[in-house]
Scaffold this motif. Structure first.
Motif, mmCIF file in Angstrom:
data_model
loop_
_atom_site.group_PDB
_atom_site.id
_atom_site.type_symbol
_atom_site.label_atom_id
_atom_site.label_comp_id
_atom_site.label_asym_id
_atom_site.label_seq_id
_atom_site.Cartn_x
_atom_site.Cartn_y
_atom_site.Cartn_z
ATOM 1 N N HIS B 71 0.843 -1.200 0.000
ATOM 2 C CA HIS B 71 0.000 0.000 0.000
ATOM 3 C C HIS B 71 0.876 1.248 0.000
ATOM 4 O O HIS B 71 1.890 1.289 0.685
ATOM 5 C CB HIS B 71 -0.876 0.020 1.255
ATOM 6 C CG HIS B 71 -1.783 -1.161 1.351
ATOM 7 N ND1 HIS B 71 -3.105 -1.119 0.987
ATOM 8 C CD2 HIS B 71 -1.547 -2.426 1.744
ATOM 9 C CE1 HIS B 71 -3.648 -2.325 1.161
ATOM 10 N NE2 HIS B 71 -2.720 -3.135 1.626
ATOM 11 N N VAL B 72 0.487 2.242 -0.778
ATOM 12 C CA VAL B 72 1.120 3.565 -0.670
ATOM 13 C C VAL B 72 0.005 4.598 -0.567
ATOM 14 O O VAL B 72 -1.133 4.352 -0.995
ATOM 15 C CB VAL B 72 2.027 3.894 -1.890
ATOM 16 C CG1 VAL B 72 3.189 2.911 -1.991
ATOM 17 C CG2 VAL B 72 1.224 3.916 -3.179
ATOM 18 N N ASP B 73 0.337 5.769 0.023
ATOM 19 C CA ASP B 73 -0.701 6.791 0.197
ATOM 20 C C ASP B 73 -0.925 7.594 -1.072
ATOM 21 O O ASP B 73 -2.052 7.954 -1.411
ATOM 22 C CB ASP B 73 -0.308 7.748 1.332
ATOM 23 C CG ASP B 73 -0.305 7.032 2.673
ATOM 24 O OD1 ASP B 73 -1.091 6.065 2.802
ATOM 25 O OD2 ASP B 73 0.487 7.403 3.557
ATOM 26 N N LYS B 74 0.191 7.907 -1.759
ATOM 27 C CA LYS B 74 0.078 8.799 -2.918
ATOM 28 C C LYS B 74 0.810 8.217 -4.129
ATOM 29 O O LYS B 74 1.790 7.478 -3.969
ATOM 30 C CB LYS B 74 0.690 10.159 -2.568
ATOM 31 C CG LYS B 74 -0.194 10.930 -1.577
ATOM 32 C CD LYS B 74 0.390 12.303 -1.298
ATOM 33 C CE LYS B 74 1.628 12.186 -0.575
ATOM 34 N NZ LYS B 74 2.322 12.874 0.298
ATOM 35 N N PRO B 217 2.686 -14.621 -15.794
ATOM 36 C CA PRO B 217 3.636 -14.199 -14.757
ATOM 37 C C PRO B 217 3.746 -15.190 -13.595
ATOM 38 O O PRO B 217 2.755 -15.707 -13.112
ATOM 39 C CB PRO B 217 3.044 -12.875 -14.265
ATOM 40 C CG PRO B 217 2.188 -12.401 -15.381
ATOM 41 C CD PRO B 217 1.664 -13.604 -16.075
ATOM 42 N N ARG B 218 4.999 -15.393 -13.155
ATOM 43 C CA ARG B 218 5.254 -16.191 -11.960
ATOM 44 C C ARG B 218 4.868 -15.428 -10.709
ATOM 45 O O ARG B 218 4.541 -16.017 -9.688
ATOM 46 C CB ARG B 218 6.755 -16.439 -11.841
ATOM 47 C CG ARG B 218 7.252 -17.687 -12.459
ATOM 48 C CD ARG B 218 8.782 -17.684 -12.365
ATOM 49 N NE ARG B 218 9.328 -17.614 -13.717
ATOM 50 C CZ ARG B 218 9.661 -18.696 -14.412
ATOM 51 N NH1 ARG B 218 9.548 -19.881 -13.895
ATOM 52 N NH2 ARG B 218 10.117 -18.584 -15.643
ATOM 53 N N ARG B 219 5.051 -14.086 -10.779
ATOM 54 C CA ARG B 219 4.756 -13.244 -9.616
ATOM 55 C C ARG B 219 3.756 -12.168 -10.012
ATOM 56 O O ARG B 219 3.861 -11.578 -11.091
ATOM 57 C CB ARG B 219 6.020 -12.511 -9.142
ATOM 58 C CG ARG B 219 7.043 -13.372 -8.495
ATOM 59 C CD ARG B 219 8.189 -12.513 -7.968
ATOM 60 N NE ARG B 219 9.397 -13.303 -8.020
ATOM 61 C CZ ARG B 219 10.182 -13.386 -9.088
ATOM 62 N NH1 ARG B 219 9.926 -12.673 -10.161
ATOM 63 N NH2 ARG B 219 11.237 -14.166 -9.071
ATOM 64 N N LEU B 220 2.831 -11.925 -9.094
ATOM 65 C CA LEU B 220 1.915 -10.795 -9.260
ATOM 66 C C LEU B 220 2.024 -9.944 -8.010
ATOM 67 O O LEU B 220 1.802 -10.423 -6.892
ATOM 68 C CB LEU B 220 0.474 -11.299 -9.433
ATOM 69 C CG LEU B 220 -0.598 -10.198 -9.460
ATOM 70 C CD1 LEU B 220 -0.496 -9.364 -10.746
ATOM 71 C CD2 LEU B 220 -2.007 -10.791 -9.348
ATOM 72 N N HIS B 221 2.394 -8.675 -8.203
ATOM 73 C CA HIS B 221 2.450 -7.767 -7.064
ATOM 74 C C HIS B 221 1.442 -6.646 -7.293
ATOM 75 O O HIS B 221 1.400 -6.051 -8.366
ATOM 76 C CB HIS B 221 3.857 -7.195 -6.900
ATOM 77 C CG HIS B 221 3.973 -6.320 -5.681
ATOM 78 N ND1 HIS B 221 3.834 -6.818 -4.405
ATOM 79 C CD2 HIS B 221 4.170 -4.979 -5.546
ATOM 80 C CE1 HIS B 221 3.947 -5.820 -3.539
ATOM 81 N NE2 HIS B 221 4.158 -4.694 -4.205
ATOM 82 N N VAL B 222 0.621 -6.377 -6.291
ATOM 83 C CA VAL B 222 -0.428 -5.371 -6.436
ATOM 84 C C VAL B 222 -0.125 -4.203 -5.502
ATOM 85 O O VAL B 222 0.128 -4.408 -4.312
ATOM 86 C CB VAL B 222 -1.805 -5.981 -6.109
ATOM 87 C CG1 VAL B 222 -2.904 -4.936 -6.274
ATOM 88 C CG2 VAL B 222 -2.084 -7.186 -7.005
ATOM 89 N N ILE B 223 -0.118 -3.004 -6.057
ATOM 90 C CA ILE B 223 0.104 -1.805 -5.231
ATOM 91 C C ILE B 223 -1.203 -1.018 -5.164
ATOM 92 O O ILE B 223 -1.743 -0.600 -6.193
ATOM 93 C CB ILE B 223 1.225 -0.926 -5.825
ATOM 94 C CG1 ILE B 223 2.524 -1.741 -5.915
ATOM 95 C CG2 ILE B 223 1.437 0.330 -4.972
ATOM 96 C CD1 ILE B 223 3.697 -0.977 -6.503
ATOM 97 N N ILE B 224 -1.729 -0.898 -3.951
ATOM 98 C CA ILE B 224 -2.974 -0.159 -3.768
ATOM 99 C C ILE B 224 -2.631 1.271 -3.344
ATOM 100 O O ILE B 224 -1.875 1.485 -2.394
ATOM 101 C CB ILE B 224 -3.861 -0.861 -2.720
ATOM 102 C CG1 ILE B 224 -4.186 -2.290 -3.198
ATOM 103 C CG2 ILE B 224 -5.139 -0.064 -2.467
ATOM 104 C CD1 ILE B 224 -4.966 -3.128 -2.201
ATOM 105 N N VAL B 225 -3.177 2.226 -4.091
ATOM 106 C CA VAL B 225 -2.818 3.632 -3.875
ATOM 107 C C VAL B 225 -3.962 4.358 -3.166
ATOM 108 O O VAL B 225 -5.086 4.383 -3.664
ATOM 109 C CB VAL B 225 -2.532 4.338 -5.222
ATOM 110 C CG1 VAL B 225 -1.971 5.743 -4.976
ATOM 111 C CG2 VAL B 225 -1.574 3.522 -6.063
ATOM 112 N N GLY B 226 -3.659 4.955 -2.009
ATOM 113 C CA GLY B 226 -4.667 5.758 -1.309
ATOM 114 C C GLY B 226 -5.270 5.037 -0.127
ATOM 115 O O GLY B 226 -5.068 3.862 0.082
#
Ligand code: SF4
Lengths: 471, 226
Positions: B71-74, B217-226
């Motif tokens: 998770h990131v805020d911005k 893909p072997r890897r899935l990375h999810v970045i949730i913003v906010g």
């Protein structure tokens, strides 16, 4: 492929002696069956969703002509083409023509049971076009020139060692000293080889789990992503599918998707569910220039008007075979054509004729597990009985079997005789059967060769009922 | 048999089996109404979440399916997060994206080690980044749409796929997610491809043993913003 369904009995007894097969099939219980049970337990609405999914398909089938027209219109509006095919032959010809027009040399394929039904691979090969199966399981059986033995896990009959041997035989360019013991190594090798094929293919053929009339969309469900590479890289995408796959809206698709993966692999949702609508759009950097849907009938429109109509609700999840004791013992190849297990026993005679496949509905213990787990609540045992009745009426039943049935019917219609007989025979068997089971029995060798027959315990049901009443 | 004949014959056979004619206006109305109404069928309770609860649920589901989530805020924290992720996994500091407006506006120079390529996916891409339009928390399912913004090939060709999604775009159910797409693509209809992605690629075709990275893909990375 030429059906061998007539030979179910000998196919099955061969399968029962096949040790690698036994070991391969033994995984179903802890895999698919346990996973489905968990997925079901984790979704309180699961049973209600089954009812809704059935209702969606019933509605779609009752208005099938109109939904097919609506679907076709949308496909055309979004730049795709629909090719109607009454028979397997028509479907094959349509696909070959599209491939020829595209100047295709190699064709990649996503897993498609309709593709198996029309035996498209052999047909393309004969016409000088190389089809490459890309689903790992389908790739394995293509190397072995075998049909699938399961509708969602086509190579479930194979062990790791067999796969290793096949890879060593087929991939001769690779160093023979490489290690291939772990499934990871086998998957990595297949991935590297098929990656090249994906990038080189001229045409990609996929199936469809669903068609959506509202949007003119075809839907595929996979875990590997092979269907996606099949359809987003080549210049031409062909969908081979059949008329009963259409549902009205995206919302209706949601309902079916909610029960599909849970019933099939026990996942809540498959890794990739892909909705495809037309060819690539202006400005799209990838996707095919052409999008074709080959819409197969092959006997389905006729089924719609008869006692096997319910079978058209089938979403090919495989739950019925995963839970079937007969399938679990003999595997899929014994059924002799492309659709095995309970759904195959009902569908195959409809598609290739009762003369070819009339035996299959006998491959059942009528335990009812298939119907109990079928997400679309298809009354599979009832329909197998329909086929049996037809087989009997056609006079295709063996004489000894008929004689036995006649004797039983004679006694069954005369309760006094029946009860007297069972009252004598049952305690006798109970005394003879040591430890409550028979491991062999005259006239029942077909049964006891592979499993024990439980010996009757104590009194008959009727006797106990009378005693209970007397209390 | 000519194509138009096949069409007519099949439709006639269907009507014959159903015992209907092609002039039945009641049936036509029923179908037209259903196609327009987009009426949801039963939606499970678990899918009736929004806001923070939807974010928590989708993270849990995705992780349960073999993906990783951060998770990131911005948006301007994304480059740093990605640089970190690539370091942690010993991956090259190089990736490919499409023309997505949000991804294009990110100040990539903030993480000077990163090299960004653009365009459709290539057969030897190690890392790609896409943005999901929306998502359904109920099964941890990301909705990605084709086009120059996020070419479909970026979802399937790389070894590692990173998907960025704004928290406010996450919904509870598939039904809610479709409504976002229906609104966004009102005029032209659905894009050529909508990918519903719920984890990294996998297969269980050899002895039912799950292996990651079958073709996708072997890897899935999810970045949730906010
Ligand atoms: S008959 Fe039912 S359980 Fe069997 S494959 Fe079809 S939908 Fe699944």
């Amino acid at each position: 492929m030429k059906p061998t369904s007539r030979a179910f009995k000998s196919n099955a007894s061969r399968a029962l002696r096949d040790e690698p097969l036994k070991s391969a099939l033994s995984g179903i219980k802890h895999g698919f069956v346990a996973n489905r049970a968990r997925a079901r337990a984790n979704l309180p609405e699961f049973e209600d969703l089954r009812d809704e999914a059935r209702a969606v398909k019933e509605h779609a089938l009752a208005h099938l002509d109109l939904y097919l027209e609506a679907y076709e219109k949308k496909v055309q509006e979004t730049g795709g083409q629909v090719h109607w095919a009454a028979s397997a032959e028509d479907a094959r010809a349509a696909i070959l023509k599209i491939c020829r027009d595209a100047g295709a040399k190699t064709v990649t394929k996503g897993k498609s049971m309709v593709g198996e039904e029309i035996a498209i691979n052999a047909y393309l090969e004969n016409a000088g076009i190389t089809p490459v199966e890309t689903d790992l399981g389908e790739y394995l059986i293509q190397l072995r020139h075998e049909p699938p033995s399961h509708i969602i896990a086509p190579a479930i009959h194979l062990t790791k060692d067999q796969v290793e041997a096949d890879f060593r035989k087929a991939h001769t360019d690779l160093p023979s000293a490489r290690t291939l013991e772990e499934p990871e190594q086998l998957v990595a090798e297949a991935r590297a080889i098929l990656r090249e094929k994906f990038l080189a293919a001229d045409v990609g053929i996929t199936g469809a789990n669903l068609l959506i009339a509202e949007t003119g969309t075809s839907v595929i469900v996979t875990n590997e992503g092979n269907g996606d590479l099949t359809q987003c890289l080549p210049r031409v995408h062909i969908v081979i599918t059949s008329i009963e796959k259409v549902v009205p809206t995206l919302e209706d698709a949601d309902t079916i998707l909610r029960v599909l993966a849970r019933s099939a692999t026990g996942q809540e949702f498959s890794t990739y569910t892909t909705l495809t609508t037309g060819p690539k759009r202006e400005g799209d950097p990838d996707g095919p220039d052409e999008y074709h849907v080959v819409l197969l009938d092959n006997g389905r429109s006729e089924m719609l008007g008869g006692v096997f109509r319910d079978m058209l609700r089938c979403i090919r999840c495989g739950a019925c075979m995963n839970h079937c004791p007969v399938y679990g013992a003999v595997g899929g190849h014994a059924y002799g054509w492309v659709y095995p297990g309970p759904m195959g026993a009902v569908l195959t005679p409809s598609l290739i004729g009762v003369e070819e496949a009339g035996h299959l509905p006998n491959a059942s213990t009528f335990c009812g597990r298939c119907e109990a787990v079928c997400p679309m609540r298809i009354p599979l045992p009832k329909m197998m009985r329909h086929w049996r009745e037809r087989e009997f009426e056609n006079g295709d039943t063996p004489t000894l079997y008929k004689l036995g049935l006649k004797l039983w019917a004679f006694a069954a219609r005369r309760p006094a005789i029946y009860h007297r007989l069972t009252g004598i025979v049952s305690p006798l068997l109970s005394r003879l059967g040591r430890k409550g089971r028979f491991s062999s029995m005259p006239l029942a060798g077909g049964w006891t060769r592979y499993r024990d027959l439980p010996a009757p315990q104590g009194k008959t049901f009727q006797q106990r009922w009378r005693e209970r009443d007397g209390q | 048999m000519s194509r138009s004949n096949a069409r007519k014959n099949i439709l006639n056979a269907v009507r014959h089996s159903l015992g209907v004619t092609d002039t039945d206006t009641v049936r036509e109305k029923t179908v037209a109404k259903r196609l327009k109404a987009h009426k949801p069928n039963l939606v499970p309770e678990i899918a009736k979440v929004s806001g923070k609860k939807a974010v928590a649920l989708i993270s849990e589901k995705l992780e349960g399916q073999g993906a990783t989530v951060s998770h990131v805020d911005k948006p301007d924290q994304i480059p740093e997060r990605i640089a970190e992720y690539l370091r942690e996994n010993n991956l090259p500091a190089e990736f490919r994206t499409g023309d997505d407006s949000m991804l294009s506006q990110i100040p990539w120079s903030k993480a000077s080690s990163l090299t960004r390529h653009t365009g459709r996916g290539q057969g030897d891409d190690a890392v790609t980044i896409s943005r999901a339009d929306t998502a359904a928390a109920e099964t941890g399912t990301l909705f990605l749409t084709s086009g120059a913004d996020n070419p479909t090939t970026l979802n399937f060709l790389p070894d590692t796929h990173i998907v960025v999604i704004r928290a406010k775009d996450i919904r509870g159910s598939y039904e809610d997610a479709w409504n976002i797409l229906r609104k966004a693509y009102k005029k032209q209809g659905l894009p050529r491809t909508v990918n519903l992605v719920s984890g990294p690629s996998r297969t269980a075709d050899i002895e039912q043993i799950i292996v990651m990275g079958a073709h996708g893909p072997r890897r899935l990375h999810v970045i949730i913003v906010g």
